[in-house]
Each structure stands twice: as C-alpha cells, then as structure tokens.
Design a protein around this motif. Structure first.
Motif, short mmCIF file in Angstrom:
data_model
loop_
_atom_site.label_atom_id
_atom_site.label_comp_id
_atom_site.label_asym_id
_atom_site.label_seq_id
_atom_site.Cartn_x
_atom_site.Cartn_y
_atom_site.Cartn_z
N ILE A 1 0.85 -1.20 0.00
CA ILE A 1 0.00 0.00 0.00
C ILE A 1 0.88 1.25 0.00
CG2 ILE A 1 -1.69 1.32 1.32
CD1 ILE A 1 -2.83 -1.35 2.32
N GLY A 2 1.91 1.24 0.83
CA GLY A 2 2.84 2.37 0.84
C GLY A 2 3.49 2.57 -0.52
N THR A 3 3.85 1.47 -1.18
CA THR A 3 4.48 1.55 -2.49
C THR A 3 3.56 2.21 -3.51
OG1 THR A 3 5.88 -0.37 -2.08
CG2 THR A 3 5.44 0.18 -4.37
N GLU A 4 2.30 1.85 -3.50
CA GLU A 4 1.35 2.44 -4.45
C GLU A 4 1.19 3.93 -4.21
OE1 GLU A 4 0.35 0.94 -7.01
OE2 GLU A 4 0.90 -1.12 -6.47
N HIS A 5 1.11 4.34 -2.94
CA HIS A 5 1.00 5.78 -2.63
C HIS A 5 2.26 6.53 -3.07
CE1 HIS A 5 -2.84 6.09 -0.61
NE2 HIS A 5 -2.57 5.04 0.14
N ALA A 6 3.42 5.93 -2.83
CA ALA A 6 4.67 6.58 -3.22
C ALA A 6 4.76 6.75 -4.73
CB ALA A 6 5.87 5.78 -2.69
N ALA A 7 4.25 5.78 -5.47
CA ALA A 7 4.33 5.82 -6.93
C ALA A 7 3.54 6.99 -7.51
CB ALA A 7 3.84 4.51 -7.53
N ILE A 8 2.53 7.46 -6.79
CA ILE A 8 1.75 8.61 -7.25
C ILE A 8 2.04 9.83 -6.38
CG2 ILE A 8 -0.06 7.35 -8.44
CD1 ILE A 8 -1.76 7.42 -5.98
#
Length: 844
Positions: free
Chosen positions: A409-416
């Motif tokens: 979940i953190g990775t997806e937020h960081a990607a945007i």
C-alpha cells in the motif's frame, strides 16, 4: 461430534496401540512432514549418543518413506551430517571405529542417489564419505559430478581441490580403510561409480508457460514471440478481454481459459495450474518480455530438478519510454509443478509461502533476462494501475493486516507521490516486519527499508531518513542504494561535504546486486551526478564537470547529467560552444528526442533561444507530430514574443496525444495575449475541458478565466477551488503574462488569485516572489512591506525585503534586512551567500 463405541470399534477390541519404538513413532508421523522431521532429529540424536550408527541409517530409511519430498530430503541430509559428525568426534586410531559411521553414510546415501542421482548436496556428502575412506578416485568423480551440474557449489570445489592435492602427495598420504571396516562401501563400490556417471546425465523436462491477461493485444505478441518456442505448453487465463488478446494467444498455440474477474490476482493465476501439464511452471505477464537470445536457457534450467524454484534477472523500466530509469530484480519465475504450490493475495500475489524456503539450496538463479515494461508512465496512465491496486490492497488489508500488504500500500502511494500516506504505511509495515524472526531475510525487506527512507526524505523527515539508512547498512552492507540515500539525504540537509563523501563510497561499491531490487546507477552514473551537484555547491566546477562527463559516458540516456552539464557549460561559455560539447558527448543520441528536449529546455530557460529552437527542430524533423516538441517550441515562440506562432504550434498537437492538455494551456495563453476573443479561445478551451490528465480544479480555473475573458449571454458562476492545482494555474499564468508584459490580460486574471489562495499572507508572498523574479522591485517591495505590517516580519519576509534592497542597490538596507532574516533562520544558504557578497562589495 458423535463417537462410535459399537462392538466393531477399535477402541472396544483393543486394536489401537500407542507406538513404543522410535521406528513406530516415525511410522505414525509419515503424513505430517514437519512433525516427522522433529521426531527423526530426536531419535537419531539418541542413536548417535548410543553409538549405534546403523540405527541412524535405519531410522532415516523409515522417515524417508514420507510423501513429503522436502522433509524426506531433509532427513537424508541430516542423517548424513550426523554420521559424519560422529565420525569426526571419534578417535582416529587403528581400530577404525570412526570408519563405521562413514560407512553408514554410504549405506544411507547410495540407495537414495540411485533413485534420484541429481542431488548436489547428497552427492557431495557421498563424495566426502568416499574421500574419508581413502577412495580418492571415487570421491573425485562425485565432486566433479557436482561441479558439472552445479558449477557454483563451493564446498564441492574445495573438496575437489583436496582430492587433487592428495593425488599430488601420493597414495600413502591417507591410507584406504581396510575392507573389513568399510563393508558397505566395499559392496557398493561399483554403484558409487555409476551414481557419479548418472548424476551428470540430466534429462529434459517440460515447461508450461502460465499467464493471466486482459486486453493485452499490444504487449502479448512481444511476450509470446520471445518465449513460445522454448516452452512445451502455453496456458492463458483471460479475465475479460475485449480486444484481440484471445486471437493472438491462440495464434501462438495457447490454451485460453476464461475466468470472470473477482478482484483477486491470486485466484486468476491459480486457474492456470489445473491445466498445466509441464514439469515446470514459467509465469510471466504480457508486459514481461524475455530478452532476445536468452530463451534457450529455459531448457537448461528445466534440467536442474534439484531446484524447486529458479530466479530470473528482471529489469523494470520506469518513467518515460526514453530516458527513464531502470531497476533490477531477481524474482522466482520458474518453479516445479506440484499440487501444493499456488498463489495467494489479491494483488502483488505471492507464491513462496507454499514453497520450502527453509531449504535455501532448493532455490537457484539463472542469467536469463526479462524486460518489464509495465512500470512505464504511459502504461500506468492507460490502465490506472495504482488506483486499481490500492482498491484491491485495501480490501486485502481489511482481511489480513500484514507487513507485506502494508508495504505494498505504501508503495502504491509513493508511486503517485502521496508521500505522507506512503510514510504512514511504510512505518507500520516496518514495525510489523521487525517483530518477525530473521525478517531481514524476507525478499521484500530491503525494498521496504529503502522506500521508507525515500518517503521520509520526501516529507522532510530528514533525520529519521538518515538514521534508518545508517542502521540498514549494517543489515545489508552491499546494498549500495542505502549509501546513495545517505548522500541524497545529506544534500537535502545542505551538507554538501557529506553528500560528496557518501556519493564517492557509492561509486566505489558499484551498483548493488539485483536481489535487492536495486536501481541501476545508484552506484555509478546517478551517484556521479549527485557528487557533481555537491562539488558545484562546494565551488569545484572542474570536479563537477569531470563527474558529469563520466556519468554521461556511463549512461548517455541519463538526462539529468546531460541537463546539469549543459547548465554548467553555460555558466562558463557561450551557448553555441556548450551545444557542440554536448553533441560530442552524446554522439549518436544527439539527435534523439530523449536528449534534445531537456537540453533545449536548459538553453530555453537561459535565454539562448536560437540554440533551443534548433534542438526542438531536430526532434520535429525526425518526428513532425512529436507532441512534447511542438508544445516546447510553442512556449519558446511565446518567449520570443510570437503568440501567433505559439498558437499555431500548440494547436498542431494531436488532440489525442498525451501532451494535448499542456498544448491547451499554451494555446490558451497565446490566445489571451492575442486579445482573448471567443474565436481564438474556442479550441484551446475545448482541449482543456477534454484533458483527463488535468486536475478537475485546474479545468475549473480555466473555465472561470474564460468566463471573465468572454462573458456568456447567460452569466455562469464558476467555483474556483482553493487548492494547489488552482493556485498553480493562476500564478503560473500570471507569471507568464508578467514576463510578456501583457498588462490588460494580467489584470483580468488577477482577481482569481484571491479565490485560488484565500490566505492573504500566502497570496501576497506569492505575488511578491513573482514580482521579484521579474525584477519588478517596487511592486515586490510593496507586497513584502504590507506582509511585514499586517503579519509581522518573519525570516521569509525579511529575506525578500533584503533582495529588493539589493536589486535597488540600497546596500545598507539590504545588509540589515538580510542579517535579521539570518538571525531568525540560520539555515538560509542563499542569504549567507548574498550577505557575504554585499559586505565584500562594501569593503572594497
């Protein structure tokens, strides 16, 4: 639960008996592999303590009958190690008591290896037993067999070296154990030789390629073309394609299975397995393409049946198709086709949970390369992957809150670029992960730590970012990206000396091993770029240029170094000379869009319009409809006071191009400068309204501006949201109009600033900084003074007044304002530099 106590019950007849011997204990646990192994370890240890070597072998044979192939292997490996350890602990005298233990190793391993000869660990142990009994030639054959099928086996390498050294010393260096003390080896001598020969005759195995797809007509042909001839079967589960995906798959001979999408990638992947007939499963996605020429390696990998899973080298291409970044990874993508193996997890599905990770020798690596294009910006934009993934992950975390899910979940937020959210999830994942034993061994652990560091840095939590990078370097000392993070975090803190130190260490280390999912360049060209930035700030322009040139030589596609070097060259020379130098360094890439667009932008920003225009022309000569080049040239025309040319170029961009939204911005501004009548504004306004890549609040701001320029017959009240996108839209256009001296248009747009930025202090400071950039000293000074009177003189306001005084050459006033600003905020390096320059001027 109802129990049966009838006369036929075994409880009544007394047929149930508790196991009384070690053999019976093991017999009763054959269906529970984990418990079986625990019992075997316990009973085998008792046998060793009792000095009964034959009992160890007997117990191993009983436990080895389990259907759990992994526990059976562990039993044989552990038994051989116990026997060898007991021999080592026994006195090596003429009684040859120790040889009994070694001889039992032979009795144990020979029948196992006759059934399955391709077992490097067990072959090495049999070789070790042969060596200890003095049969060097047999041992050598076995060690050579191990080295043939598994060239990286270090123990076999060392043992083979010992055989060769013994041969040099002569037969008497270690006498052969008399046959009466090694009866098992004596009986099995021929069988041992046959095992060594059979071990190297690896048999072909079949491979099933298993995939899940949906609307992959663009990517699927490239994926299948690279791999189809190297596999025996293709199984594709289609989750609802509406394009030619099914037809393309069938053209390559694939079995296509329909599956109604239920929100779980694991469920979809698991649908492929019942149809797979191969000995091995290869799993890929359509955007993962085996590198040309690497496909034949699959056949060789499939012969290595002692492995349960084999990893590949995958390169993830990120950012734009040209000039983007790369990360490397070594995912396990080839695994044995066993009924107990399958995926779980709605998204970022995992397979390793079902596999014997407690046996590291069961997992191998290969040199087969796969290119992954799914992280390119264009692919992500088209599929809205991040929103989809976040939805699935939030459903998953509601069912089971695990460290891995929180990490994803953190990775997806960081990607945007939602780093505030990313930090929250990464921190939670890190706390949960660290509560698990040996958590650093988890494949995702280095990624979790590295991404946590980045997210902390991006939200300004520099101290915690630095602390974690220092701590993590102790866990993974070869993970260069952690050293790079120390360097870039030091840069954010303004510590240029530390930045240079850590960047040099990263360069010395080189790029990290692929198993860390390392970013290419963090130990080479990116680290050199970072070092150059530090050196420029430390006043070493020569050193900075050397590092940038070295960075470009290593990676001509890394545009950051090309742009930085262009800036550096412009500081010391004319634009034409700088442009020629850049062309010489880029060589064949000098005419590509990836290099020319950002380099042209540097010349554009520096006011070297002719050089910038020539470089935009290179791109358009090769690709006349290149959207980014058309927009950039249109913006250049505006800077050259040619709004007609700017409007024409901006509207030449295809409305379906990814740059259509930006072309609408430029065209709208050009139309405003040309008078802003309804006819001129019509097409730019339509493009802005139809651009999904623009934020809704930005589109609303343009509608409001359009209404002020061309009031409709029926007045329309448009709400301008007070958010960052609206504020950026208003002030970027005000800044452009100020630069173009479009006074009337500036006055029309000015009132929208109050709606976009209702905070008066913040709004006035934004106007003040804008006027300062445009060298409207009096207007900037007025805004700063009003802020000082209304809200109090803080460091930012005093700095602004100091810069205004400097611009007006009021040196004493400038020194006072800047000194007071520095007292309130001593970290302002630009203020320190300006104040120093003023005092030196006054002193001279």
């Amino acid at each position: 639960m109802t129990r049966d106590f009838s006369s036929n019950s075994r409880f009544r007849t007394g047929h149930v008996q508790a196991p009384t011997t070690p053999d019976e204990h093991l017999e009763g646990a054959l269906e529970d592999g984990e418990r079986l192994f625990e019992l075997f370890v316990e009973h085998a240890a008792d046998a060793v303590r009792a000095g009964d070597a034959a009992a160890v072998t007997r117990l191993a044979r009983v436990a080895g009958r389990t259907d759990d192939v992994h526990r059976a292997y562990m039993v044989h490996r552990h038994a051989a190690a116990l026997l060898f350890g007991a021999a080592t602990a026994s006195p090596h005298d003429d009684s040859y008591g120790w040889a009994t233990w070694i001889d039992q190793m032979v009795a144990l391993l020979v029948p196992v290896l006759e059934e399955t000869p391709h077992e490097p660990e067990l072959l090495d142990m049999l070789g070790l037993a042969s060596y200890e009994l003095g049969h060097t030639s047999h041992a050598r054959r076995l060690f050579e067999a191990v080295r043939t099928i598994e060239p990286t086996h270090e123990r076999a390498r060392a043992h083979l070296r010992a055989c060769k050294e013994r041969a040099k010393r002569g037969v008497g260096s270690l006498p052969t154990v008399p046959e009466q003390h090694s009866p098992e080896f004596t009986r099995s001598r021929t069988r041992v030789k046959e095992i060594a020969e059979r071990a190297t005759r690896l048999q072909d195995r079949t491979i099933s390629l298993c995939m899940i797809v949906k609307d992959e007509e663009e990517m699927l042909p490239g994926c299948l073309a690279a791999v189809a001839e190297h596999v025996d079967q293709i199984v594709i589960v289609d989750t609802g394609s509406t394009d030619r995906t099914r037809e393309i798959a069938e053209e390559y001979g694939a079995l296509v299975v329909d599956f109604a999408w239920n929100g779980s990638f694991a469920d979809a992947r698991n649908q492929t397995l019942p149809h797979a007939t191969g000995d091995w499963i290869l799993w890929l996605d359509a955007d993962e393409h085996v590198v040309a020429g690497d496909g034949p390696q699959l056949r060789e990998m499939a012969r290595r049946t002692w492995f349960e899973g084999i990893s590949l080298i995958e390169t993830h291409f990120t950012g734009e198709a040209e000039g983007g970044g790369e990360t490397t990874h070594t995912p396990m993508r080839l695994f044995r086709n066993r009924s107990e193996y399958g995926w779980r997890g709605r998204v970022h599905e995992q397979l390793m949970w079902a596999m014997p990770t407690y046996l590291p020798e069961r997992f191998g690596s290969s040199a087969l390369r796969v290119n992954h294009f799914g992280y390119l910006a264009t692919v992500i934009d088209e599929r809205d992957k991040h929103e989809r993934n976040l939805t699935l992950l939030m459903e998953q975390v509601a069912e089971e809150r695990s460290a891995f899910t929180c990490f994803n979940i953190g990775t997806e937020h960081a990607a945007i670029f939602q780093f505030d959210e990313a930090v929250r999830w990464f921190d939670e994942a890190l706390v949960m992960a660290r509560s698990e034993p040996e958590w650093q061994q988890q494949q995702y652990a280095p990624m979790l730590v590295q991404r946590t560091i980045v997210a902390r840095r991006c939200v300004g939590d520099l101290d915690r970012a630095l602390d974690l990078s220092i701590e993590a370097a102790q866990w993974w000392p070869t993970f260069t990206d952690l050293v790079y993070e120390r360097a870039i975090t030091s840069l954010a803190k303004g510590d240029f000396a530390a930045t240079a130190t850590h960047a040099r260490v990263a360069i010395e280390m080189g790029d990290a091993p692929a198993r860390f999912v390392a970013t290419t360049g963090k130990g080479s060209f990116q680290a050199r770029n970072l070092l150059a930035t530090a050196l420029r700030n430390l006043g070493d322009a020569v050193g900075a240029r050397e590092q940038l040139e070295a960075s470009i030589a290593e990676a001509p596609h890394f545009i950051a170094s090309v742009s930085d070097l262009t800036e550096l060259l412009l500081e010391d020379g004319d634009a034409a000379s700088a442009s020629n130098t850049i062309d010489e360094l880029l060589g064949s890439r000098a005419h590509g869009a990836a290099a020319n667009l950002p380099v042209a932008a540097v010349f554009h920003e520096a006011g070297a319009f002719d050089v910038a225009d020539e470089r935009y022309g290179r791109v358009l000569a090769a690709t006349p409809g290149h959207g980014a080049a058309l927009v950039a040239r249109a913006e250049l025309r505006l800077a050259q006071d040619d709004p007609v040319g700017a409007l024409e170029l901006a509207l030449a961009v295809d409305p379906l191009d990814r740059m259509a939204g930006r072309s609408g911005r430029t065209a709208f501004l050009a139309a405003v400068v040309l008078g802003g009548d309804a006819e001129l504004l019509a097409e730019p306004a339509r493009r802005l309204a139809d651009s999904p890549e623009l934020a809704a609040s930005e589109r609303a701001t343009y509608v409001a501006w359009h209404e002020r320029l061309v009031p409709s017959e029926q007045p329309v009240h448009v709400l301008v949201p007070a958010d960052g996108a609206s504020a950026a839209t208003v002030f970027s256009n005000l800044d452009a109009l100020a630069k173009l001296s479009a006074v009337e248009a500036f006055e029309v747009l000015h009132p929208l600033a109050t709606l976009a930025v209702p905070d008066e202090r913040l709004r006035r400071l934004q106007f003040a900084e804008m006027y300062l950039r445009r060298r409207f000293a009096d207007m900037a000074g007025e805004e700063f003074m009003i802020c000082a009177q209304e809200f109090g003189p803080d460091a930012q306001i005093l700095r602004g007044l100091g810069k205004v005084a400097t611009m007006k050459e009021l040196w004493e006033d400038a020194e006072v304002f800047l000194s007071e600003s520095l007292k309130l905020d001593p970290t302002q390096r630009d203020v320190v530099g300006l104040l120093t320059a003023i005092r030196e001027r006054q002193a001279s």
